[in-house]
Design a protein around this motif. Structure first.
Motif, short mmCIF file in Angstrom:
data_model
loop_
_atom_site.label_atom_id
_atom_site.label_comp_id
_atom_site.label_asym_id
_atom_site.label_seq_id
_atom_site.Cartn_x
_atom_site.Cartn_y
_atom_site.Cartn_z
N PRO A 17 44.65 40.34 33.79
CA PRO A 17 44.28 39.12 33.10
C PRO A 17 43.01 39.36 32.30
O PRO A 17 42.36 40.38 32.45
N ALA A 18 42.65 38.38 31.49
CA ALA A 18 41.42 38.49 30.72
C ALA A 18 40.26 38.69 31.67
O ALA A 18 40.24 38.15 32.77
N ALA A 19 39.29 39.47 31.25
CA ALA A 19 38.16 39.79 32.11
C ALA A 19 37.48 38.52 32.58
O ALA A 19 37.27 37.59 31.80
N GLY A 20 37.16 38.48 33.85
CA GLY A 20 36.48 37.34 34.42
C GLY A 20 37.42 36.21 34.81
O GLY A 20 36.99 35.21 35.36
N THR A 21 38.71 36.33 34.51
CA THR A 21 39.66 35.29 34.88
C THR A 21 40.06 35.47 36.33
O THR A 21 40.67 36.46 36.68
N PRO A 22 39.68 34.52 37.19
CA PRO A 22 40.05 34.71 38.59
C PRO A 22 41.53 34.48 38.81
O PRO A 22 42.11 33.56 38.25
N THR A 23 42.13 35.33 39.58
CA THR A 23 43.51 35.16 39.97
C THR A 23 43.61 35.40 41.45
O THR A 23 42.90 36.22 42.00
N GLU A 24 44.46 34.67 42.10
CA GLU A 24 44.60 34.83 43.54
C GLU A 24 45.79 35.70 43.85
O GLU A 24 46.83 35.61 43.20
N ALA A 25 45.63 36.52 44.86
CA ALA A 25 46.73 37.37 45.29
C ALA A 25 47.81 36.51 45.92
O ALA A 25 47.52 35.69 46.78
N PRO A 26 49.05 36.67 45.49
CA PRO A 26 50.12 35.88 46.07
C PRO A 26 50.42 36.34 47.49
O PRO A 26 50.14 37.46 47.87
N THR A 27 50.99 35.42 48.24
CA THR A 27 51.39 35.76 49.60
C THR A 27 52.85 36.18 49.57
O THR A 27 53.67 35.50 48.98
N ALA A 28 53.13 37.30 50.20
CA ALA A 28 54.51 37.77 50.24
C ALA A 28 55.34 36.88 51.14
O ALA A 28 54.83 36.34 52.12
N PRO A 29 56.63 36.70 50.83
CA PRO A 29 57.50 35.92 51.72
C PRO A 29 57.54 36.57 53.10
O PRO A 29 57.33 37.77 53.22
N PRO A 30 57.80 35.78 54.16
CA PRO A 30 57.78 36.32 55.51
C PRO A 30 58.59 37.58 55.70
O PRO A 30 58.18 38.48 56.39
N LEU A 117 37.69 39.95 39.83
CA LEU A 117 36.66 40.89 39.41
C LEU A 117 35.36 40.62 40.17
O LEU A 117 35.05 39.46 40.43
N PRO A 118 34.61 41.65 40.51
CA PRO A 118 33.35 41.43 41.22
C PRO A 118 32.27 40.84 40.32
O PRO A 118 31.29 40.27 40.81
N PHE A 119 32.45 40.97 39.01
CA PHE A 119 31.51 40.42 38.02
C PHE A 119 32.24 40.38 36.69
O PHE A 119 33.28 41.03 36.51
N ALA A 120 31.70 39.62 35.75
CA ALA A 120 32.34 39.52 34.44
C ALA A 120 32.23 40.84 33.70
O ALA A 120 31.19 41.51 33.73
N VAL A 121 33.32 41.23 33.04
CA VAL A 121 33.35 42.46 32.26
C VAL A 121 33.68 42.07 30.83
O VAL A 121 34.83 41.76 30.52
N THR A 122 32.66 42.08 29.98
CA THR A 122 32.86 41.62 28.60
C THR A 122 32.54 42.66 27.55
O THR A 122 32.78 42.45 26.37
N ASP A 123 31.96 43.80 27.98
CA ASP A 123 31.56 44.82 27.00
C ASP A 123 31.61 46.20 27.64
O ASP A 123 32.00 46.35 28.81
N THR A 124 31.19 47.19 26.87
CA THR A 124 31.22 48.58 27.35
C THR A 124 30.36 48.77 28.59
O THR A 124 30.77 49.45 29.54
N ALA A 125 29.18 48.18 28.60
CA ALA A 125 28.28 48.33 29.76
C ALA A 125 28.93 47.76 31.01
O ALA A 125 28.88 48.37 32.09
N GLY A 126 29.57 46.61 30.89
CA GLY A 126 30.25 46.01 32.04
C GLY A 126 31.43 46.85 32.50
O GLY A 126 31.69 46.98 33.70
N ALA A 127 32.13 47.46 31.54
CA ALA A 127 33.28 48.30 31.88
C ALA A 127 32.85 49.54 32.65
O ALA A 127 33.46 49.91 33.65
#
Length: 197
Positions: A17-30, A117-127
């Motif tokens: 996803p776009a950098a800094g966009t939080p996404t949650e890990a889905p839960t696998a079916p039982p 992401l542990p922090f926002a990544v918006t540029d080369t330094a962040g990458a």
């Protein structure tokens, strides 16, 4: 799960996803939950090895995803070429842990749909900071794996630890005497007693 502890963004084939966009890990079916234990006849040490291998696999899923973010924020130069090389190396490690787990009778942990992401990544330094973070956190995962697996697998785990330490150094992470092992806390020293003349 180590991938969550890494705090990085690594998934398998899905684009990040776009950098800094939080996404949650889905839960696998039982019925699709990974099996952390080997066959019923396995020893407790074999079960511990499988658990550690699942952790390493989860961390590699996270690293693959994270390098997708890293590569997207780097210019088309040597750094991006290094990121592509690291991405391929983590894919290869991920695949080898999946094969090993399957050969041990365990169901390999699947990649999550996305990672925070542990922090926002918006540029080369962040990458480059994210790449160093990913590799540094993986050294801890692999130090645990070296301690948990038997001899034949320990060599592969040690190789992975060494490779991650070298990549972390290349991305600018601080060097440590024993990569993956936390520095011991300083021991308090007693104040010298005053002596009379």
């Amino acid at each position: 799960m180590h991938a969550v502890a890494l705090g990085d963004t690594t998934a398998s084939a899905t684009p990040p996803p776009a950098a800094g966009t939080p996404t949650e890990a889905p839960t696998a079916p039982p019925g699709d939950q990974p099996t952390n234990s080997p066959s019923p006849s396995a020893t407790p040490s074999a079960a511990a090895a499988v658990t550690a291998l699942q952790g390493a696999l989860g961390a590699e899923h996270a690293a693959v995803y994270g390098y997708g973010v890293v590569g997207a924020r780097l210019p088309e130069d040597q750094q991006r070429a290094d990121a592509r090389t690291a991405y391929a190396a983590h894919e290869a490690r991920r695949d080898s842990w999946q094969r090993l787990l399957a050969s041990l009778g365990a169901t390999p942990t699947a990649a999550a749909g996305g990672y925070q992401l542990p922090f926002a990544v918006t540029d080369t330094a962040g990458a480059t900071r994210l790449a160093a973070h990913l590799e540094t956190r993986l050294t801890a995962v692999y130090a645990d794996l070296v301690a948990a697996v038997p001899g034949p697998q320990r060599s592969a785990a040690a190789d992975a630890l060494r490779e991650c330490a070298l990549r972390a150094h290349r991305w600018g992470a601080a060097d440590t005497a024993f990569p993956g092992i936390p520095e011991p806390l300083p021991t308090p020293t007693a104040a010298p007693s005053a002596t009379r003349p």
